[in-house]
Scaffold this motif. Structure first.
Motif, PDB file in Angstrom:
ATOM      1  N   PHE A 191       0.819  -1.218   0.000  1.00  0.00           N
ATOM      2  CA  PHE A 191       0.000   0.000   0.000  1.00  0.00           C
ATOM      3  C   PHE A 191       0.853   1.269   0.000  1.00  0.00           C
ATOM      4  O   PHE A 191       0.315   2.371  -0.044  1.00  0.00           O
ATOM      5  CB  PHE A 191      -0.938  -0.004   1.212  1.00  0.00           C
ATOM      6  N   ALA A 192       2.166   1.110   0.040  1.00  0.00           N
ATOM      7  CA  ALA A 192       3.065   2.264   0.139  1.00  0.00           C
ATOM      8  C   ALA A 192       2.866   3.289  -0.985  1.00  0.00           C
ATOM      9  O   ALA A 192       2.806   4.500  -0.711  1.00  0.00           O
ATOM     10  CB  ALA A 192       4.511   1.801   0.198  1.00  0.00           C
ATOM     11  N   PRO A 193       2.774   2.885  -2.272  1.00  0.00           N
ATOM     12  CA  PRO A 193       2.555   3.899  -3.312  1.00  0.00           C
ATOM     13  C   PRO A 193       1.277   4.706  -3.111  1.00  0.00           C
ATOM     14  O   PRO A 193       1.246   5.910  -3.391  1.00  0.00           O
ATOM     15  CB  PRO A 193       2.485   3.061  -4.604  1.00  0.00           C
ATOM     16  N   ALA A 194       0.213   4.040  -2.621  1.00  0.00           N
ATOM     17  CA  ALA A 194      -1.034   4.763  -2.365  1.00  0.00           C
ATOM     18  C   ALA A 194      -0.857   5.759  -1.223  1.00  0.00           C
ATOM     19  O   ALA A 194      -1.386   6.881  -1.285  1.00  0.00           O
ATOM     20  CB  ALA A 194      -2.148   3.772  -2.051  1.00  0.00           C
ATOM     21  N   LEU A 195      -0.115   5.382  -0.191  1.00  0.00           N
ATOM     22  CA  LEU A 195       0.144   6.308   0.915  1.00  0.00           C
ATOM     23  C   LEU A 195       0.950   7.505   0.444  1.00  0.00           C
ATOM     24  O   LEU A 195       0.665   8.657   0.819  1.00  0.00           O
ATOM     25  CB  LEU A 195       0.896   5.587   2.039  1.00  0.00           C
ATOM     26  N   VAL A 196       1.952   7.251  -0.371  1.00  0.00           N
ATOM     27  CA  VAL A 196       2.742   8.361  -0.919  1.00  0.00           C
ATOM     28  C   VAL A 196       1.857   9.260  -1.775  1.00  0.00           C
ATOM     29  O   VAL A 196       1.983  10.492  -1.755  1.00  0.00           O
ATOM     30  CB  VAL A 196       3.932   7.825  -1.744  1.00  0.00           C
ATOM     31  N   GLY A 197       0.925   8.636  -2.518  1.00  0.00           N
ATOM     32  CA  GLY A 197      -0.002   9.427  -3.320  1.00  0.00           C
ATOM     33  C   GLY A 197      -0.894  10.325  -2.487  1.00  0.00           C
ATOM     34  O   GLY A 197      -1.288  11.409  -2.925  1.00  0.00           O
ATOM     35  N   LEU A 198      -1.195   9.898  -1.266  1.00  0.00           N
ATOM     36  CA  LEU A 198      -2.020  10.715  -0.377  1.00  0.00           C
ATOM     37  C   LEU A 198      -1.266  11.934   0.147  1.00  0.00           C
ATOM     38  O   LEU A 198      -1.816  13.036   0.244  1.00  0.00           O
ATOM     39  CB  LEU A 198      -2.516   9.871   0.803  1.00  0.00           C
ATOM     40  N   VAL A 199       0.008  11.748   0.502  1.00  0.00           N
ATOM     41  CA  VAL A 199       0.763  12.829   1.153  1.00  0.00           C
ATOM     42  C   VAL A 199       1.606  13.642   0.182  1.00  0.00           C
ATOM     43  O   VAL A 199       1.888  14.820   0.438  1.00  0.00           O
ATOM     44  CB  VAL A 199       1.663  12.271   2.283  1.00  0.00           C
ATOM     45  N   ASN A 200       2.041  13.036  -0.928  1.00  0.00           N
ATOM     46  CA  ASN A 200       2.931  13.737  -1.868  1.00  0.00           C
ATOM     47  C   ASN A 200       2.732  13.156  -3.273  1.00  0.00           C
ATOM     48  O   ASN A 200       3.567  12.382  -3.752  1.00  0.00           O
ATOM     49  CB  ASN A 200       4.386  13.583  -1.421  1.00  0.00           C
ATOM     50  N   PRO A 201       1.650  13.539  -3.954  1.00  0.00           N
ATOM     51  CA  PRO A 201       1.343  12.960  -5.270  1.00  0.00           C
ATOM     52  C   PRO A 201       2.462  13.105  -6.295  1.00  0.00           C
ATOM     53  O   PRO A 201       2.637  12.229  -7.151  1.00  0.00           O
ATOM     54  CB  PRO A 201       0.095  13.734  -5.710  1.00  0.00           C
ATOM     55  N   LEU A 202       3.222  14.184  -6.218  1.00  0.00           N
ATOM     56  CA  LEU A 202       4.288  14.402  -7.199  1.00  0.00           C
ATOM     57  C   LEU A 202       5.414  13.374  -7.077  1.00  0.00           C
ATOM     58  O   LEU A 202       6.169  13.150  -8.029  1.00  0.00           O
ATOM     59  CB  LEU A 202       4.865  15.818  -7.046  1.00  0.00           C
ATOM     60  N   ALA A 203       5.531  12.744  -5.907  1.00  0.00           N
ATOM     61  CA  ALA A 203       6.600  11.768  -5.693  1.00  0.00           C
ATOM     62  C   ALA A 203       6.199  10.357  -6.133  1.00  0.00           C
ATOM     63  O   ALA A 203       7.059   9.464  -6.165  1.00  0.00           O
ATOM     64  CB  ALA A 203       7.001  11.745  -4.213  1.00  0.00           C
ATOM     65  N   VAL A 204       4.922  10.165  -6.484  1.00  0.00           N
ATOM     66  CA  VAL A 204       4.440   8.816  -6.800  1.00  0.00           C
ATOM     67  C   VAL A 204       5.145   8.176  -7.991  1.00  0.00           C
ATOM     68  O   VAL A 204       5.575   7.018  -7.905  1.00  0.00           O
ATOM     69  CB  VAL A 204       2.907   8.824  -7.015  1.00  0.00           C
ATOM     70  N   CYS A 330       4.799   8.278   5.794  1.00  0.00           N
ATOM     71  CA  CYS A 330       3.959   9.433   5.448  1.00  0.00           C
ATOM     72  C   CYS A 330       4.678  10.760   5.706  1.00  0.00           C
ATOM     73  O   CYS A 330       4.692  11.648   4.843  1.00  0.00           O
ATOM     74  CB  CYS A 330       2.658   9.382   6.248  1.00  0.00           C
ATOM     75  N   VAL A 331       5.287  10.894   6.880  1.00  0.00           N
ATOM     76  CA  VAL A 331       5.945  12.159   7.243  1.00  0.00           C
ATOM     77  C   VAL A 331       7.179  12.400   6.374  1.00  0.00           C
ATOM     78  O   VAL A 331       7.355  13.482   5.786  1.00  0.00           O
ATOM     79  CB  VAL A 331       6.329  12.167   8.738  1.00  0.00           C
ATOM     80  N   LEU A 332       8.052  11.386   6.284  1.00  0.00           N
ATOM     81  CA  LEU A 332       9.259  11.548   5.484  1.00  0.00           C
ATOM     82  C   LEU A 332       8.933  11.636   3.995  1.00  0.00           C
ATOM     83  O   LEU A 332       9.604  12.360   3.249  1.00  0.00           O
ATOM     84  CB  LEU A 332      10.216  10.385   5.739  1.00  0.00           C
ATOM     85  N   GLY A 333       7.901  10.913   3.555  1.00  0.00           N
ATOM     86  CA  GLY A 333       7.475  11.010   2.164  1.00  0.00           C
ATOM     87  C   GLY A 333       6.945  12.388   1.827  1.00  0.00           C
ATOM     88  O   GLY A 333       7.130  12.886   0.714  1.00  0.00           O
ATOM     89  N   LEU A 334       6.287  13.011   2.786  1.00  0.00           N
ATOM     90  CA  LEU A 334       5.755  14.355   2.578  1.00  0.00           C
ATOM     91  C   LEU A 334       6.871  15.373   2.375  1.00  0.00           C
ATOM     92  O   LEU A 334       6.814  16.224   1.479  1.00  0.00           O
ATOM     93  CB  LEU A 334       4.889  14.751   3.779  1.00  0.00           C
ATOM     94  N   TYR A 335       7.922  15.285   3.204  1.00  0.00           N
ATOM     95  CA  TYR A 335       8.980  16.299   3.172  1.00  0.00           C
ATOM     96  C   TYR A 335      10.157  15.944   2.266  1.00  0.00           C
ATOM     97  O   TYR A 335      10.838  16.834   1.759  1.00  0.00           O
ATOM     98  CB  TYR A 335       9.499  16.550   4.594  1.00  0.00           C
ATOM     99  N   PHE A 336      10.409  14.657   2.069  1.00  0.00           N
ATOM    100  CA  PHE A 336      11.590  14.248   1.294  1.00  0.00           C
ATOM    101  C   PHE A 336      11.254  13.378   0.092  1.00  0.00           C
ATOM    102  O   PHE A 336      12.163  12.834  -0.538  1.00  0.00           O
ATOM    103  CB  PHE A 336      12.579  13.508   2.211  1.00  0.00           C
ATOM    104  N   GLY A 337       9.981  13.214  -0.213  1.00  0.00           N
ATOM    105  CA  GLY A 337       9.578  12.485  -1.404  1.00  0.00           C
ATOM    106  C   GLY A 337       9.926  11.007  -1.352  1.00  0.00           C
ATOM    107  O   GLY A 337       9.810  10.353  -0.315  1.00  0.00           O
TER     108      GLY A 337
END
Length: 380
Positions: A191-204, A330-337
């Motif tokens: 589910f990791a790609p979906a979580l990244v899509g929630l917090v930082n769509p550009l990093a998906v 989620c937190v690190l994905g939001l700030y560091f992609g």
């Protein structure tokens, strides 16, 4: 897909597959974890019953999962939503894979003939159609047809049959601890790609690309731990303990070598596989290679825990790993992609390995104490 629909189309496919694969992880009911080591000890009749019980129980859960998987996919995807839903349902149908049974039965040839080759053919046809401007949903349709074909060929050609509904709910309940662990682990893996899509769509697109390459590598490497499952299941007593130690060692070595190779080659492969639409450098490939090493090592510990009768305790390690991994991802994905999301997964896998090793050491220690006590009683 990337050549036709760009990075945006790839991101949609990645999120849809992420949602569907997480559903499949739950609907599979942990048969891939506990099943292979049970098969070698059964008669032909009991093997057929076990297989049909697994199909019936998984079909029940898949039926309940169709609606939530479809709704979640619709909410998370903003490009070609109908096709995205078909892809997510195709990924959900992977829960029907008979791989665990043929691995446990020591018949990889039947797995190749009944599942791998038909799916390869159907996906190849879908890729050709998409190349000629058909919707990307054809890929999901190929996955569905491939799963139905695998079930049919396994049932008919191997004389296993389709369903065994007797005590179906009891079978489902008996797997609940393993299912809980699989569901929790899926929160920071499939589910990791979906979580990244929630917090930082550009990093998906980038994260999903490196994640897909790593999962492809893990799928190729799975043949070794899969073969070890039946090898462990056939052992007893002291021999099983020694084989468990060897299994951990083999998987660790496998992960170390594979992780190094992956870190060196992934930046080149991603350019080819994604038609130049997505790329990343050695920083991401090195992190992903290290994560690959940790996952291979964790597989070794997981096999040893099943062999030691501690399959249900895997949930404890997974719960601890998810408690660390999901918030950090989620937190690190939001700030560091993508870099941050991978770092969160690495920390989660590390926690899981530490907990698993602790549970195993306690189990083996108690076994030694019991053996010493039993020997003293017999001598007296």
């Amino acid at each position: 897909m990337s050549a036709k629909y760009g990075s945006g189309g790839w991101a949609t496919v990645a999120i849809a597959q992420s949602v569907g694969a997480t559903g499949a992880l739950i609907a599979e009911l942990g048969w891939g974890v506990t099943g292979p080591q049970r098969v070698p000890r059964l008669s032909a009749v009991d093997k057929s019953i076990l297989y049909r019980q697994s199909v019936s129980s998984r079909a029940t859960v898949v039926a309940f999962a169709v609606l939530p998987v479809s709704v979640i996919t619709w909410l998370l995807c903003d490009f070609s939503r109908i096709s995205a839903i078909v892809i997510s349902l195709g990924s959900l149908c992977l829960a029907f894979s008979p791989a665990w049974f043929f691995i446990g039965d020591g018949k990889p040839g039947q797995l190749l003939a009944y599942e791998s080759l038909p799916r390869l053919v159907f996906v190849g046809i879908a890729a050709l159609l998409i190349h000629y401007d058909f919707p990307i949903g054809w890929y999901g349709g190929a996955l569905i047809v491939g799963s139905v074909t695998a079930l049919s060929l396994s049932a008919i050609c191997s004389h296993l049959g389709f369903f065994h509904w007797k005590q179906n709910w009891r079978t489902i309940r008996s797997q609940k601890e393993v299912v809980l662990g699989r569901a929790i682990s899926g929160s920071f893996t499939s589910f990791a790609p979906a979580l990244v899509g929630l917090v930082n769509p550009l990093a998906v697109p980038v994260f999903a690309a490196v994640d897909r390459l790593m999962r492809m590598a893990l799928a190729i490497l799975a043949g070794i731990p899969n073969r070890l499952q039946s090898w462990l299941g056939a052992a007893t007593g002291r021999d099983r303990h020694l084989r468990s130690l060897m299994s951990i060692r083999y998987n660790c070595y496998l992960g170390l070598v594979s992780g190094l190779i992956f870190g060196l080659l992934a930046p080149t492969f991603v350019t080819v596989l994604f038609a130049g639409q997505v790329s990343f450098g050695y920083e991401l490939s090195a992190l992903s290679g290290f994560l690959l090493f940790l996952i291979c090592t964790s597989r070794g510990f997981g096999l040893a825990m099943v062999a030691a009768g501690r399959a249900k305790h895997i949930t404890i390690s997974v719960l601890c790993a998810a408690g660390v991994g999901v918030p950090l991802l989620c937190v690190l994905g939001l700030y560091f992609g993508a870099v941050g999301a991978l770092a969160g997964q690495i920390l989660a896998e590390t926690v899981g390995i530490v907990i698993q090793s602790r549970i195993l050491s306690m189990k083996w220690k108690s076994n030694r104490q019991w053996s010493t006590y039993a020997a003293s009683v017999l001598q007296s």
